[in-house]
Write a protein that holds these residues in place. Structure first.
Motif, PDB file in Angstrom:
ATOM      1  N   VAL A   1       0.786  -1.147   0.136  1.00 49.70           N
ATOM      2  CA  VAL A   1      -0.165   0.110  -0.110  1.00 49.70           C
ATOM      3  C   VAL A   1       0.795   1.218   0.148  1.00 49.70           C
ATOM      4  CG1 VAL A   1      -1.698   1.328   1.205  1.00 49.70           C
ATOM      5  CG2 VAL A   1      -2.228  -0.939   0.966  1.00 49.70           C
ATOM      6  N   GLY A   2       1.783   1.074   0.804  1.00 46.16           N
ATOM      7  CA  GLY A   2       2.825   2.284   0.752  1.00 46.16           C
ATOM      8  C   GLY A   2       3.501   2.947  -0.523  1.00 46.16           C
ATOM      9  N   ALA A   3       3.819   1.623  -1.473  1.00 53.16           N
ATOM     10  CA  ALA A   3       4.436   1.645  -2.703  1.00 53.16           C
ATOM     11  C   ALA A   3       3.391   2.351  -3.601  1.00 53.16           C
ATOM     12  CB  ALA A   3       4.966   0.423  -3.334  1.00 53.16           C
ATOM     13  N   PHE A   4       2.347   1.901  -3.553  1.00 51.09           N
ATOM     14  CA  PHE A   4       1.085   2.532  -4.456  1.00 51.09           C
ATOM     15  C   PHE A   4       0.881   3.784  -3.964  1.00 51.09           C
ATOM     16  CE2 PHE A   4      -0.045  -2.035  -5.435  1.00 51.09           C
ATOM     17  CZ  PHE A   4       0.168  -2.041  -6.928  1.00 51.09           C
ATOM     18  N   SER A   5       0.838   4.146  -2.662  1.00 49.37           N
ATOM     19  CA  SER A   5       0.550   5.342  -2.284  1.00 49.37           C
ATOM     20  C   SER A   5       1.544   6.482  -2.951  1.00 49.37           C
ATOM     21  CB  SER A   5       0.727   5.536  -0.690  1.00 49.37           C
ATOM     22  OG  SER A   5      -0.546   4.740  -0.091  1.00 49.37           O
ATOM     23  N   LEU A   6       2.938   6.217  -2.916  1.00 43.62           N
ATOM     24  CA  LEU A   6       3.855   6.841  -3.448  1.00 43.62           C
ATOM     25  C   LEU A   6       3.518   6.913  -4.816  1.00 43.62           C
ATOM     26  CD1 LEU A   6       7.220   5.675  -1.701  1.00 43.62           C
ATOM     27  CD2 LEU A   6       6.064   7.772  -1.331  1.00 43.62           C
ATOM     28  N   ALA A   7       3.312   6.020  -5.629  1.00 42.24           N
ATOM     29  CA  ALA A   7       3.051   6.235  -7.105  1.00 42.24           C
ATOM     30  C   ALA A   7       1.964   7.348  -7.236  1.00 42.24           C
ATOM     31  CB  ALA A   7       2.730   4.745  -7.789  1.00 42.24           C
ATOM     32  N   GLN A   8       0.663   6.907  -6.595  1.00 40.80           N
ATOM     33  CA  GLN A   8      -0.290   7.818  -6.617  1.00 40.80           C
ATOM     34  C   GLN A   8      -0.062   9.386  -6.579  1.00 40.80           C
ATOM     35  OE1 GLN A   8      -2.826   6.938  -8.142  1.00 40.80           O
ATOM     36  NE2 GLN A   8      -2.640   4.628  -8.201  1.00 40.80           N
ATOM     37  N   ILE A   9       0.625   9.451  -5.418  1.00 36.98           N
ATOM     38  CA  ILE A   9       1.415  11.012  -5.051  1.00 36.98           C
ATOM     39  C   ILE A   9       1.968  11.571  -6.259  1.00 36.98           C
ATOM     40  CG2 ILE A   9       2.764  12.498  -3.750  1.00 36.98           C
ATOM     41  CD1 ILE A   9       2.037  10.613  -1.458  1.00 36.98           C
ATOM     42  N   MET A  10       3.028  10.653  -6.786  1.00 40.40           N
ATOM     43  CA  MET A  10       3.610  11.306  -7.894  1.00 40.40           C
ATOM     44  C   MET A  10       2.834  11.504  -9.224  1.00 40.40           C
ATOM     45  SD  MET A  10       7.107   9.127  -9.747  1.00 40.40           S
ATOM     46  CE  MET A  10       7.867   9.466  -8.071  1.00 40.40           C
ATOM     47  N   PHE A  11       1.706  10.483  -9.356  1.00 35.21           N
ATOM     48  CA  PHE A  11       0.930  10.769 -10.579  1.00 35.21           C
ATOM     49  C   PHE A  11       0.267  12.008 -10.132  1.00 35.21           C
ATOM     50  CE2 PHE A  11       0.552   5.997 -11.087  1.00 35.21           C
ATOM     51  CZ  PHE A  11       1.617   6.009 -11.943  1.00 35.21           C
ATOM     52  N   ALA A  12      -0.355  12.296  -8.926  1.00 29.56           N
ATOM     53  CA  ALA A  12      -1.172  13.602  -8.659  1.00 29.56           C
ATOM     54  C   ALA A  12      -0.478  14.876  -8.808  1.00 29.56           C
ATOM     55  CB  ALA A  12      -1.699  13.501  -7.419  1.00 29.56           C
ATOM     56  N   ILE A  13       0.828  14.961  -8.278  1.00 33.83           N
ATOM     57  CA  ILE A  13       1.690  16.164  -8.564  1.00 33.83           C
ATOM     58  C   ILE A  13       1.852  16.479  -9.884  1.00 33.83           C
ATOM     59  CG2 ILE A  13       3.860  16.811  -8.340  1.00 33.83           C
ATOM     60  CD1 ILE A  13       3.904  15.460  -5.572  1.00 33.83           C
ATOM     61  N   ARG A  14       2.196  15.333 -10.700  1.00 35.37           N
ATOM     62  CA  ARG A  14       2.297  15.517 -12.311  1.00 35.37           C
ATOM     63  C   ARG A  14       1.034  16.208 -12.932  1.00 35.37           C
ATOM     64  NH1 ARG A  14       3.763  17.534 -15.701  1.00 35.37           N
ATOM     65  NH2 ARG A  14       4.847  17.250 -17.609  1.00 35.37           N
ATOM     66  N   PHE A  15      -0.115  15.685 -12.660  1.00 32.86           N
ATOM     67  CA  PHE A  15      -1.435  15.937 -13.222  1.00 32.86           C
ATOM     68  C   PHE A  15      -1.670  17.395 -13.081  1.00 32.86           C
ATOM     69  CE2 PHE A  15      -2.726  11.165 -12.807  1.00 32.86           C
ATOM     70  CZ  PHE A  15      -1.899  10.900 -13.898  1.00 32.86           C
ATOM     71  N   VAL A  16      -1.289  17.771 -11.622  1.00 33.98           N
ATOM     72  CA  VAL A  16      -1.539  19.248 -11.400  1.00 33.98           C
ATOM     73  C   VAL A  16      -0.347  20.095 -12.200  1.00 33.98           C
ATOM     74  CG1 VAL A  16      -1.558  20.728  -9.436  1.00 33.98           C
ATOM     75  CG2 VAL A  16      -2.320  18.412  -9.091  1.00 33.98           C
ATOM     76  N   MET A  17       0.719  19.723 -12.148  1.00 29.76           N
ATOM     77  CA  MET A  17       1.794  20.669 -12.979  1.00 29.76           C
ATOM     78  C   MET A  17       1.335  20.631 -14.325  1.00 29.76           C
ATOM     79  SD  MET A  17       5.207  19.245 -11.062  1.00 29.76           S
ATOM     80  CE  MET A  17       6.241  20.096 -12.227  1.00 29.76           C
ATOM     81  N   TYR A  18       0.716  19.741 -14.757  1.00 28.95           N
ATOM     82  CA  TYR A  18       0.441  19.542 -16.355  1.00 28.95           C
ATOM     83  C   TYR A  18      -0.801  20.324 -16.572  1.00 28.95           C
ATOM     84  CZ  TYR A  18       0.223  17.172 -21.012  1.00 28.95           C
ATOM     85  OH  TYR A  18       0.405  16.788 -22.144  1.00 28.95           O
ATOM     86  N   ALA A  19      -1.487  20.679 -15.533  1.00 31.94           N
ATOM     87  CA  ALA A  19      -2.903  21.493 -15.841  1.00 31.94           C
ATOM     88  C   ALA A  19      -2.509  23.083 -15.747  1.00 31.94           C
ATOM     89  CB  ALA A  19      -4.041  21.197 -14.651  1.00 31.94           C
ATOM     90  N   ASP A  20      -3.264  23.823 -16.412  1.00 33.59           N
ATOM     91  CA  ASP A  20      -3.206  25.168 -16.200  1.00 33.59           C
ATOM     92  C   ASP A  20      -3.822  25.726 -14.985  1.00 33.59           C
ATOM     93  OD1 ASP A  20      -2.153  25.269 -18.831  1.00 33.59           O
ATOM     94  OD2 ASP A  20      -4.149  25.603 -19.866  1.00 33.59           O
ATOM     95  N   ARG A  21      -4.819  25.138 -14.397  1.00 31.83           N
ATOM     96  CA  ARG A  21      -5.407  25.616 -13.201  1.00 31.83           C
ATOM     97  C   ARG A  21      -5.841  24.520 -12.198  1.00 31.83           C
ATOM     98  NH1 ARG A  21     -11.028  26.368 -13.931  1.00 31.83           N
ATOM     99  NH2 ARG A  21     -11.689  26.186 -15.984  1.00 31.83           N
ATOM    100  N   PHE A  22      -6.373  24.613 -11.303  1.00 32.70           N
ATOM    101  CA  PHE A  22      -7.139  23.592 -10.443  1.00 32.70           C
ATOM    102  C   PHE A  22      -8.269  23.915  -9.784  1.00 32.70           C
ATOM    103  CE2 PHE A  22      -7.823  20.727  -6.783  1.00 32.70           C
ATOM    104  CZ  PHE A  22      -7.520  19.696  -7.009  1.00 32.70           C
ATOM    105  N   ILE A  23      -9.317  23.148  -9.962  1.00 25.61           N
ATOM    106  CA  ILE A  23     -10.779  23.472  -9.982  1.00 25.61           C
ATOM    107  C   ILE A  23     -10.907  22.962  -8.170  1.00 25.61           C
ATOM    108  CG2 ILE A  23     -13.024  23.069 -10.440  1.00 25.61           C
ATOM    109  CD1 ILE A  23     -12.245  22.672 -13.076  1.00 25.61           C
ATOM    110  N   PHE A  24     -10.945  23.632  -7.124  1.00 22.62           N
ATOM    111  CA  PHE A  24     -10.966  23.217  -6.009  1.00 22.62           C
ATOM    112  C   PHE A  24     -12.242  22.594  -5.471  1.00 22.62           C
ATOM    113  CE2 PHE A  24      -7.340  26.132  -5.760  1.00 22.62           C
ATOM    114  CZ  PHE A  24      -6.674  25.358  -5.294  1.00 22.62           C
TER     115      PHE A  24
END
Length: 231
Positions: free
Chosen positions: A98-121
């Motif tokens: 679960v820890g390894a998958f959590s790190l993967a998902q956090i990495m994905f989330a950070i990349r998706f936020v950086m890739y987007a022009d803005r964030f819809i809260f």
């Protein structure tokens, strides 16, 4: 491209075989089949990345996806080891997975936020859907959450956030890649939510059926994430 399609097809077959062997308690054979499937999405990611060396932007995205998928592979290894050991040791491997998958998902989330022009809260409350489903199921006695389930609930929040980041990307920057990413994270969340029911569900029949959901949706998600490198 043909090679990627062939590998994807073989992964789907292997995922189905994995679920079938888990259902019938053939854990060693299931572990072998699952290893083959997990190596498949890694191979797709490597092939996709090799076709992006001439594009710096795509190469950076591909490297993040590859790193995240490698963490997923590590998580798979820990979860496979869980199936082969006694309960006390198995719980440790479950938490490591679960820890390894959590790190993967956090990495994905950070990349998706950086890739987007803005964030819809206002999308953020959706994060609570998966853990709410698990807690309601516990109250209704459909599943029995144990101490180790706390880690899975925390993980459900993390993957829910990654899915929200993917949805945000789809809304803000619609493209073929963002569609693939959102579908991948949605199927990821469905698979991992179903995984909680296979571990803690009270109905043996439901647990057996959900084994197929877990495997097929999980590998569909990883195939899409690996394939998104090409889009």
């Amino acid at each position: 491209m043909i090679g990627i399609y062939v590998i994807s097809g073989l992964m789907v077959v292997s995922a189905f075989i994995t679920a079938a062997f888990y259902v019938n308690e053939h854990r060693v054979v299931a572990t072998i089949a699952k290893t083959v499937s997990s190596l498949g999405f890694m191979l797709i990611a490597f092939i996709a990345l090799s076709k992006n060396f001439d594009n710096v932007t795509n190469l950076k995205y591909g490297m993040v996806m590859l790193t995240g998928l490698m963490l997923c592979f590590v998580g798979d290894v820990f979860l496979m080891m869980k199936e082969l050991f006694t309960e006390r040791t198995a719980n440790l491997y479950l938490l490591l997975g679960v820890g390894a998958f959590s790190l993967a998902q956090i990495m994905f989330a950070i990349r998706f936020v950086m890739y987007a022009d803005r964030f819809i809260f206002w999308l953020l409350p959706i994060v609570l859907i998966a853990p709410a489903i698990l807690l309601v199921s516990h109250k209704l006695n459909i599943i029995r959450l144990e101490k180790t389930a706390v880690g899975l609930i925390v993980y459900s929040v993390i993957i829910g956030f990654a899915m929200i980041c993917a949805l945000n990307l789809l809304i803000v920057n619609p493209s073929r890649r963002s569609v693939a990413i959102f579908v991948a994270l949605l199927t990821f969340m469905i698979s991992d939510t179903a995984l909680c029911y296979t571990y803690y569900g009270r109905s043996i029949t439901l647990r057996r059926i959900l084994n197929y959901v877990v495997m097929l949706f999980y590998y569909a998600a990883t195939i899409l994430l690996a394939y998104s490198i090409l889009l």
